[in-house]
Design a protein around this motif. Structure first.
Motif, short mmCIF file in Angstrom:
data_model
loop_
_atom_site.label_atom_id
_atom_site.label_comp_id
_atom_site.label_asym_id
_atom_site.label_seq_id
_atom_site.Cartn_x
_atom_site.Cartn_y
_atom_site.Cartn_z
N GLY B 56 0.82 -1.20 0.00
CA GLY B 56 0.00 0.00 0.00
C GLY B 56 0.86 1.25 0.00
O GLY B 56 1.90 1.29 0.65
N ALA B 57 0.47 2.26 -0.78
CA ALA B 57 1.22 3.50 -0.81
C ALA B 57 0.87 4.33 0.43
O ALA B 57 -0.29 4.43 0.81
CB ALA B 57 0.89 4.28 -2.08
N ASN B 58 1.90 4.91 1.04
CA ASN B 58 1.67 5.76 2.21
C ASN B 58 1.78 7.23 1.79
O ASN B 58 2.86 7.78 1.73
CB ASN B 58 2.70 5.45 3.29
N THR B 59 0.63 7.82 1.46
CA THR B 59 0.66 9.22 1.06
C THR B 59 0.46 10.14 2.25
O THR B 59 0.66 11.34 2.17
CB THR B 59 -0.43 9.49 0.01
N ASN B 68 4.60 -4.30 4.57
CA ASN B 68 6.00 -3.96 4.82
C ASN B 68 6.74 -5.18 5.35
O ASN B 68 6.18 -6.25 5.53
CB ASN B 68 6.11 -2.77 5.77
N ASN B 69 8.02 -4.99 5.62
CA ASN B 69 8.88 -6.11 6.01
C ASN B 69 8.44 -6.78 7.30
O ASN B 69 8.73 -7.93 7.53
CB ASN B 69 10.31 -5.61 6.15
#
Lengths: 147, 130
Positions: B56-59, B68-69
């Motif tokens: 997911g993009a974190n805008t 994420n990891n």
């Protein structure tokens, strides 16, 4: 994550196989026993195994859903059951337990079956020992981290 | 600084769990209708490294990070393959023993790597002090 859970799992396998071995020994020892406490000849006994699972449905479904913290518990013995196969009839009129026609009911123990089962039990026991040794060496390796 | 250490730790965790799962398979080698279990980790890690996971993009800084990891984790699954045995058990003892040997080496490799990382960090700290 318990460190010793893996060792406990192998231990369940060891004790289950040992019990099976004990019962096989008992069967072989009683291969010619015609008088038992229950009356009649000895009946061959079989050990039944089952996976030692999470008993409560909720934790089982939770484990299945998360697929991560599956709590493994190894194997457990569910019972020692009498083998229901018919007893052998042997013609031996001189035997004290022979009936009027001279036939004696002998135990339904087949020595060859018992010996093959014994080999299976030994091998499974050895495999569990190997598994336990591997776990031990891995745990010892983990102790070296950061030393 | 500790990102590699984190990944190695995840690998060690997965390897330890796999060890547990293989022990369970071996303990149940004579249990009727038992189906073997497996731990999946390496291919999940590969997908993660090749960015084959949905991210997911974190805008906005208040967004919850997706993919994420930290989500990298092993999966335990049951192998429901058909059995070649009459009792419905699909544990193959040869495969289990081989997997156990492989897993042992894998675990040793990871812990040696982790050890080297820690030694290096230690070295930096002690040499910088002088």
């Amino acid at each position: 994550m318990g460190i010793f859970n893996a060792i406990n799992i192998s231990a369940t396998g060891l004790s289950a196989e040992r019990l099976r071995m004990d019962v096989i020994s008992k069967n072989i020892a009683n291969a010619n026993t015609t008088r038992t406490a229950n009356g009649g000849p000895y009946r061959r006994q079989v050990v039944t195994f089952a996976t030692s699972d999470n008993k409560t449905p909720f934790s089982k479904f939770l484990n299945d859903a998360t697929k991560k913290n599956v709590k493994l518990k190894g194997v457990e013995v569910t019972g020692i059951i009498d083998d229901k196969t018919p007893l052998k009839q042997v013609y031996d009129p001189g035997h004290p337990d022979a009936n009027e026609e001279g036939y004696v009911l002998m135990p339904n123990v087949d020595t060859i079956t018992e010996m093959t089962n014994m080999i299976t039990a030994t091998r499974a026991y050895e495999a569990n020992v190997t598994a336990m040794n591997t776990i031990k060496s891995m745990a010892m390796k983990a102790l070296e981290i950061g030393r | 600084m500790f990102k590699d250490v984190d990944i190695l730790t995840k690998g060690l965790n997965a390897s330890w769990k796999r060890n547990e799962v293989i022990s369970n398979n071996i303990a149940n080698v004579n249990t009727p209708n038992y189906k073997k279990m497996e731990v999946k980790f390496e291919e999940l890690l590969k997908n993660q490294l090749n960015n084959k996971v949905l991210k997911g993009a974190n805008t906005n800084e208040r967004h919850i990070p997706i993919g994420n990891n930290r989500d990298l984790n092993y999966k335990v699954s049951t192998n429901k393959d058909y059995s070649t045995r009459r009792d419905g058990n699909n544990v193959d003892i040869d495969i289990e023993m081989a997997d156990m040997a492989k897993n042992d080496i894998y675990y040793r490799t990871l812990s040696t790597q982790l050890n080297n990382k820690v030694q290096r960090i230690k070295l930096v700290i002690s040499e910088g002090k002088r």
